[in-house]
Design a protein around this motif. Structure first.
Motif, mmCIF file in Angstrom:
data_model
loop_
_atom_site.group_PDB
_atom_site.id
_atom_site.type_symbol
_atom_site.label_atom_id
_atom_site.label_comp_id
_atom_site.label_asym_id
_atom_site.label_seq_id
_atom_site.Cartn_x
_atom_site.Cartn_y
_atom_site.Cartn_z
ATOM 1 N N GLY A 29 0.793 -1.231 0.000
ATOM 2 C CA GLY A 29 0.000 0.000 0.000
ATOM 3 C C GLY A 29 0.819 1.270 0.000
ATOM 4 N N LEU A 30 2.165 1.132 -0.073
ATOM 5 C CA LEU A 30 3.028 2.311 -0.036
ATOM 6 C C LEU A 30 2.884 3.151 -1.298
ATOM 7 N N LYS A 31 2.944 4.452 -1.127
ATOM 8 C CA LYS A 31 2.902 5.373 -2.260
ATOM 9 C C LYS A 31 4.089 6.324 -2.169
ATOM 10 N N GLY A 32 4.846 6.411 -3.257
ATOM 11 C CA GLY A 32 5.933 7.379 -3.324
ATOM 12 C C GLY A 32 7.246 6.915 -2.743
ATOM 13 N N ILE A 33 7.310 5.679 -2.233
ATOM 14 C CA ILE A 33 8.551 5.135 -1.681
ATOM 15 C C ILE A 33 8.990 3.961 -2.557
ATOM 16 N N PRO A 34 10.191 4.030 -3.165
ATOM 17 C CA PRO A 34 10.670 2.912 -3.998
ATOM 18 C C PRO A 34 10.706 1.612 -3.193
ATOM 19 N N LYS A 35 10.317 0.527 -3.840
ATOM 20 C CA LYS A 35 10.250 -0.757 -3.159
ATOM 21 C C LYS A 35 11.603 -1.167 -2.605
ATOM 22 N N ASN A 36 12.684 -0.905 -3.377
ATOM 23 C CA ASN A 36 14.015 -1.314 -2.901
ATOM 24 C C ASN A 36 14.448 -0.522 -1.674
ATOM 25 N N LEU A 37 13.986 0.736 -1.566
ATOM 26 C CA LEU A 37 14.312 1.542 -0.390
ATOM 27 C C LEU A 37 13.590 0.992 0.843
ATOM 28 N N PHE A 38 12.328 0.629 0.672
ATOM 29 C CA PHE A 38 11.584 0.053 1.784
ATOM 30 C C PHE A 38 12.213 -1.274 2.220
ATOM 31 N N GLU A 39 12.606 -2.101 1.247
ATOM 32 C CA GLU A 39 13.192 -3.403 1.565
ATOM 33 C C GLU A 39 14.516 -3.247 2.305
ATOM 34 N N ARG A 40 15.264 -2.174 1.984
ATOM 35 C CA ARG A 40 16.546 -1.955 2.659
ATOM 36 C C ARG A 40 16.357 -1.793 4.167
ATOM 37 N N TYR A 41 15.238 -1.156 4.552
ATOM 38 C CA TYR A 41 15.023 -0.877 5.974
ATOM 39 C C TYR A 41 14.009 -1.828 6.617
ATOM 40 N N ARG A 42 13.606 -2.841 5.897
ATOM 41 C CA ARG A 42 12.651 -3.792 6.452
ATOM 42 C C ARG A 42 13.128 -4.386 7.780
ATOM 43 N N PHE A 167 15.004 8.681 6.331
ATOM 44 C CA PHE A 167 13.943 8.793 7.332
ATOM 45 C C PHE A 167 13.005 9.938 6.974
ATOM 46 N N LEU A 168 13.572 11.078 6.551
ATOM 47 C CA LEU A 168 12.754 12.229 6.189
ATOM 48 C C LEU A 168 11.935 11.955 4.929
ATOM 49 N N LYS A 169 12.477 11.137 4.013
ATOM 50 C CA LYS A 169 11.701 10.755 2.831
ATOM 51 C C LYS A 169 10.435 10.004 3.245
ATOM 52 N N PHE A 170 10.598 9.064 4.174
ATOM 53 C CA PHE A 170 9.445 8.302 4.662
ATOM 54 C C PHE A 170 8.443 9.235 5.339
ATOM 55 N N LYS A 172 7.984 12.499 4.756
ATOM 56 C CA LYS A 172 7.318 13.361 3.779
ATOM 57 C C LYS A 172 6.254 12.610 2.990
ATOM 58 N N LYS A 173 6.423 11.308 2.835
ATOM 59 C CA LYS A 173 5.442 10.511 2.111
ATOM 60 C C LYS A 173 4.337 9.976 3.031
ATOM 61 N N GLY A 174 4.389 10.324 4.300
ATOM 62 C CA GLY A 174 3.311 9.963 5.217
ATOM 63 C C GLY A 174 3.281 8.508 5.618
ATOM 64 N N VAL A 175 4.451 7.866 5.664
ATOM 65 C CA VAL A 175 4.501 6.449 6.022
ATOM 66 C C VAL A 175 4.164 6.231 7.494
ATOM 67 N N PHE A 176 4.487 7.221 8.349
ATOM 68 C CA PHE A 176 4.408 7.006 9.790
ATOM 69 C C PHE A 176 3.164 7.632 10.419
ATOM 70 N N ILE A 177 2.736 7.012 11.496
ATOM 71 C CA ILE A 177 1.801 7.625 12.436
ATOM 72 C C ILE A 177 2.558 7.760 13.754
ATOM 73 N N PHE A 178 2.766 8.978 14.202
ATOM 74 C CA PHE A 178 3.540 9.237 15.416
ATOM 75 C C PHE A 178 2.611 9.281 16.623
ATOM 76 N N GLU A 204 5.739 20.208 9.083
ATOM 77 C CA GLU A 204 6.648 19.770 8.025
ATOM 78 C C GLU A 204 6.224 18.456 7.373
ATOM 79 N N TYR A 205 5.445 17.637 8.106
ATOM 80 C CA TYR A 205 5.049 16.336 7.567
ATOM 81 C C TYR A 205 3.527 16.188 7.630
ATOM 82 N N PRO A 206 2.823 16.969 6.801
ATOM 83 C CA PRO A 206 1.348 16.964 6.854
ATOM 84 C C PRO A 206 0.729 15.628 6.475
ATOM 85 N N GLU A 207 1.494 14.737 5.810
ATOM 86 C CA GLU A 207 0.950 13.442 5.408
ATOM 87 C C GLU A 207 1.050 12.390 6.509
ATOM 88 N N CYS A 208 1.760 12.695 7.599
ATOM 89 C CA CYS A 208 1.873 11.757 8.725
ATOM 90 C C CYS A 208 0.790 12.045 9.760
#
Length: 644
Positions: A29-42, A167-170, A172-178, A204-208
Motif C-alpha cells: 500500500g506504499l505510495k511514493g517510496i521505492p520498493k528497494n528503499l523500503f526493503e533496505r530498511y525492512r 527517514f525524512l523521505k518516509f 514526507k510521504k506519510g509512512v508514519f503515524i507518530f 513539516e510532515y502533513p501526510e503523517c
C-alpha cells in the motif's frame, strides 16, 4: 499454576510472524517510496514493530503487577469530548489515520496511555500502508539535547542504520503515524522546546498522522493545527465493565459489584469514574468494605492494602519485608518528596539508588540501599522496573506521599513545600496536603500568604469598590501570542497572510499559585476558576478566527517573519505591543486597523474578566476573613482548655 496462560510467551512467539505479515501489507500500500528503499530498511521496521507488539499486547495493571495480561481483554472503550461534541475512541483513531492532529488530555489514571496502546494495536491489526511509531516522551528527560526527530529515529530504528535523509523521505510521504505519549512526563524546563518541535513536526510532515497525550495544559489550546480531546469520566456502564474485566480475586469482584449499583456509583462518582482509582478502590474494598470520601484516606487505604496483602493471593508464601510499615511510609515519603522536587517521575539505576540513599540518610536509617530498594520494588510494589528505568506504579502515589512528607515528616520545611505544591496547578499535591493536615496548611501557608498578597495590594477588598480593570491589573494578567507572517502573490500584488502559531495567557505566578491553593480550602473557587478559563478560551477563539489561514500548503512553508504580540491591561484600557522578528521598512498594510480590532475586542472581554476576577477576589477575601476568625477561635479554645 501450571495451567496459567503465559501471555508474554504467546506474544513473543507470534510477534515476528505478525510483523512480517504487517509489513508485507504495508509494502503493497506504499505510495511514493521505492520498493528497494523500503526493503533496505525492512529489518529495522521488523525489530521495532515486533518489540512494540510485545510491549503493547502484554500489560501489567495495578492489580496484576506480577503477571502480564492481554491488553484487549481488559480494555474498555472510552469517550472523549472536544468542545461540545462527544467522540468515541474509534473516531479518534480514524481522525489520526486521516492525518488530523490530535491531543488527548486527561488527568492521571483516566486512560491516556491505554488509548495510545489501543491506537497502536488497531493500526497494526489493520494495515493501511502506515507504520505506527509509539514514543514514550519521558525518555527525552535523559537526553542533554532535545531533538524529537533524531530521538524518534534513534529509539525506533537506530540512528546509525536509518539515515536521516531516508527517514525524512518516509516522513514526507506519510509512512508514519507518530504516537507521542506522556507530554506531561517531560521535565518542565524541556516542555517549551518540545512543544515547538512537535508543532514543527506537524507542519513539516502533513501526510503523517500525529497524536499527543498529556495531562491538561493550557498550552494545548494554542496548538492551532491540533484538536484537543478531553477524556470523559467513565459512565456507570463503563465502570462495571472495567471491574468485570480486571484480573483480581473473583469473590471480591462479585461482592464489590453487588454493592456497585447506580446509586452507589453516583455517590462515589468522583472516584469511580476514574479507571485507575476504580481499580484501586476494588483492591481496598476487601479490607474496608466502603469507599472513603477523601482522597488522602483513599490513598492511605491503598498503601495499607499494598503493604499488607501483596502476597495474600499466593498460597503458602510470605515475603519477609526489611522495613516495618511506619518506617516504609516515612522513607518512601521522603523519597517521593525528593523526586517530586526534582521533577523526576522516571529514574535510571544511578538516580534511583541515589534518591534512596538521600532519603535514608535524612531519616538516619540503618537499612541499606539494597534492602530499601527490595521493599520498594518487590515487597510493596510501589515502584516498578521497566528495562533499565524505575517509575512509580502511578504518579498520584508520588503526589500523595510527597504531600504526606511535607505535612507530617519534614514539617520544618512545610511553608516552602506548600508554595511549591501550590505552583504546580496540574497535580493534586496541594489538595492532598490540605486534606492530610488542613490546620497546618492554613497556619503555614494560606493565612500568611494571603496576608502578604493583601499587603502588596494583590486582592480587591470585599468592601472597596474597584476601578476599571484594576482587578485584572493587580492580578498581573497578560496575553502573549505569536503569528507567522506569509507573503503570497495575488494578481501580482503581495498579500499578507497571518497564522497563529502560539498563544499564552498567565496571571502573576504568586497570584495564580495562591488561587490554586485556595481552591482546595474553598470549593466555590473551583467553579469560578472553570468559568474564568472558559472566558479565556473565548479570547483564544477570537484570535484563531482572526489569524486563520485556509491554505494547508502554507503550513509547511517557513515564514521569514514572525510577529509577536503582547497585551496587558492598565487601569483604563488594554495596551498592545507588537514586535516583528525582522524589521520592515514600513509595517504591512492593515497593521494599524488589525491592532485596533484586537484592542477593541479585548476591551470587551476585559470587562467580563474584570467582573469575574472581582467576584473571585471578594469571595476569597471574605472566606479568608472567616478562616482567620475560626483559626483564632480554635487557638483560644485550646489555650482555655489548657489554662494557658
Amino acid at each position: 499454576m501450571s495451567d496459567e496462560v503465559n501471555v508474554e510467551a504467546i506474544a513473543a512467539s507470534v510477534a515476528t510472524e505478525l510483523t512480517k505479515e504487517f509489513l508485507a501489507s504495508v509494502a503493497s500500500g506504499l505510495k511514493g517510496i521505492p520498493k528497494n528503499l523500503f526493503e533496505r530498511y525492512r529489518p529495522n521496521f521488523e525489530g521495532h514493530l515486533a518489540e512494540m507488539y510485545k510491549r503493547n499486547y502484554c500489560v501489567r495493571t495495578l492489580c496484576s503487577k506480577d503477571k502480564s495480561v492481554e491488553f484487549t481483554t481488559i480494555y474498555v472503550e472510552a469517550k472523549f469530548r472536544s468542545e461540545s461534541e462527544e467522540y468515541s475512541d474509534s473516531q479518534i483513531i480514524e481522525a489520526v489515520h486521516a492525518n488530523k492532529r490530535c491531543v488527548i488530555s486527561a488527568n492521571g489514571g483516566a486512560g491516556k496511555t491505554f488509548l495510545m496502546r489501543h491506537l497502536w494495536l488497531e493500526t497494526f491489526a489493520k494495515p493501511s500502508g502506515r507504520v505506527p511509531i509509539f514514543v514514550e516522551l519521558r525518555q527525552l528527560n535523559g537526553h542533554s539535547s532535545l531533538n524529537i526527530e533524531s530521538f524518534i529515529r534513534n529509539s525506533a530504528f537506530g540512528i546509525d542504520t536509518f539515515s536521516q535523509e531516508n527517514f525524512l523521505k518516509f516522513c514526507k510521504k506519510g509512512v508514519f503515524i507518530f504516537i507521542l505519549d506522556g507530554f506531561d512526563e517531560v521535565v518542565q524546563e524541556k516542555r517549551r522546546d518540545l512543544e515547538q518541535q512537535i508543532i514543527q513536526l506537524a507542519q513539516e510532515y502533513p501526510e503523517c498522522g500525529i497524536i499527543v497525550s498529556g495531562r491538561p495544559d493550557d498550552r494545548f489550546g494554542s496548538w492551532q493545527s491540533f484538536q484537543t480531546f478531553r477524556a470523559e469520566p467513565f459512565s456507570f456502564k463503563q465502570y462495571r465493565e472495567l471491574i468485570q474485566k480486571v484480573p483480581f480475586h473473583e469473590q471480591t469482584k462479585r461482592n464489590f459489584l453487588k454493592v456497585s449499583d447506580e446509586k452507589f456509583f453516583n455517590k462515589h462518582e468522583s472516584f469511580l469514574s476514574n479507571p485507575l482509582l476504580a481499580i484501586m478502590m476494588l483492591m481496598t474494598f476487601r479490607d474496608n468494605a466502603e469507599i472513603p470520601s477523601r482522597l488522602n484516606t483513599f490513598y492511605e487505604n491503598c498503601f495499607n492494602t499494598l503493604y499488607s496483602q501483596h502476597d495474600a493471593l499466593k498460597e503458602s508464601y510470605f515475603r519477609e519485608k526489611n522495613l516495618d510499615q511506619d518506617t516504609f511510609r516515612r522513607v518512601f515519603s521522603v523519597f517521593c518528596l525528593f523526586t517530586y522536587i526534582k521533577n523526576k517521575f522516571t529514574l535510571d539505576e544511578a538516580e534511583f539508588r541515589s534518591f534512596i540513599e538521600k532519603a535514608a540518610k535524612h531519616l538516619e536509617l540503618s537499612e541499606t540501599v539494597d534492602e530499601i530498594s527490595e521493599d520498594f520494588l518487590v515487597s510493596v510494589n510501589l515502584i516498578i522496573k521497566e528495562g533499565m528505568n524505575y517509575s512509580f506504579i502511578h504518579r498520584s502515589f508520588q503526589e500523595y506521599f510527597a504531600a504526606f512528607c511535607a505535612t507530617s515528616i519534614m514539617v520544618n520545611m512545610t511553608p516552602e513545600m506548600l508554595q511549591l505544591f501550590a505552583s504546580n496547578r496540574y497535580d493534586s499535591t496541594f489538595k492532598l496536603a490540605y486534606e492530610i493536615h488542613p490546620n497546618l496548611v492554613q497556619e503555614k501557608y494560606l493565612l500568611p500568604r494571603f496576608k502578604v498578597l493583601s499587603e502588596e495590594g494583590r486582592f480587591v477588598s470585599a468592601y472597596r469598590p474597584s476601578k476599571p480593570y484594576s482587578a485584572i491589573n493587580i492580578s498581573g494578567l497578560n496575553f502573549r501570542w505569536e503569528v507567522a507572517h506569509f507573503l503570497r502573490k495575488v494578481k501580482n500584488k503581495d498579500r499578507s497572510l497571518l497564522h497563529l502559531t502560539s498563544y499564552r495567557w498567565a496571571f502573576d505566578s504568586d497570584f495564580s499559585a495562591f488561587l490554586h491553593a485556595a481552591s482546595s480550602a474553598f470549593p466555590f473557587l473551583e467553579d469560578e476558576i472553570l468559568r474564568l478559563n472558559a472566558e479565556m478560551n473565548e479570547m483564544l477563539d477570537f484570535l484563531l478566527t482572526l489569524f486563520d489561514i485556509s491554505q494547508p500548503d502554507l503550513l509547511a512553508i517557513t515564514s521569514e517573519v514572525k510577529v509577536s504580540f503582547a497585551l496587558i491591561y492598565n487601569d483604563v484600557a488594554p495596551q498592545l505591543n507588537t514586535v516583528f522578528s525582522k524589521p520592515y521598512k514600513k509595517s504591512p498594510n492593515g497593521t494599524a486597523a488589525l491592532n485596533d480590532k484586537i484592542v477593541s475586542r479585548f476591551a470587551e472581554y476585559g470587562a467580563k474578566l474584570e467582573k469575574r476576577l472581582i467576584s473571585i477576589m471578594r469571595g476569597v477575601d471574605k472566606s479568608m476573613e472567616q478562616l482567620e476568625k475560626d483559626f483564632d477561635y480554635q487557638k483560644a479554645s485550646i489555650e482555655s482548655l489548657l489554662d494557658l
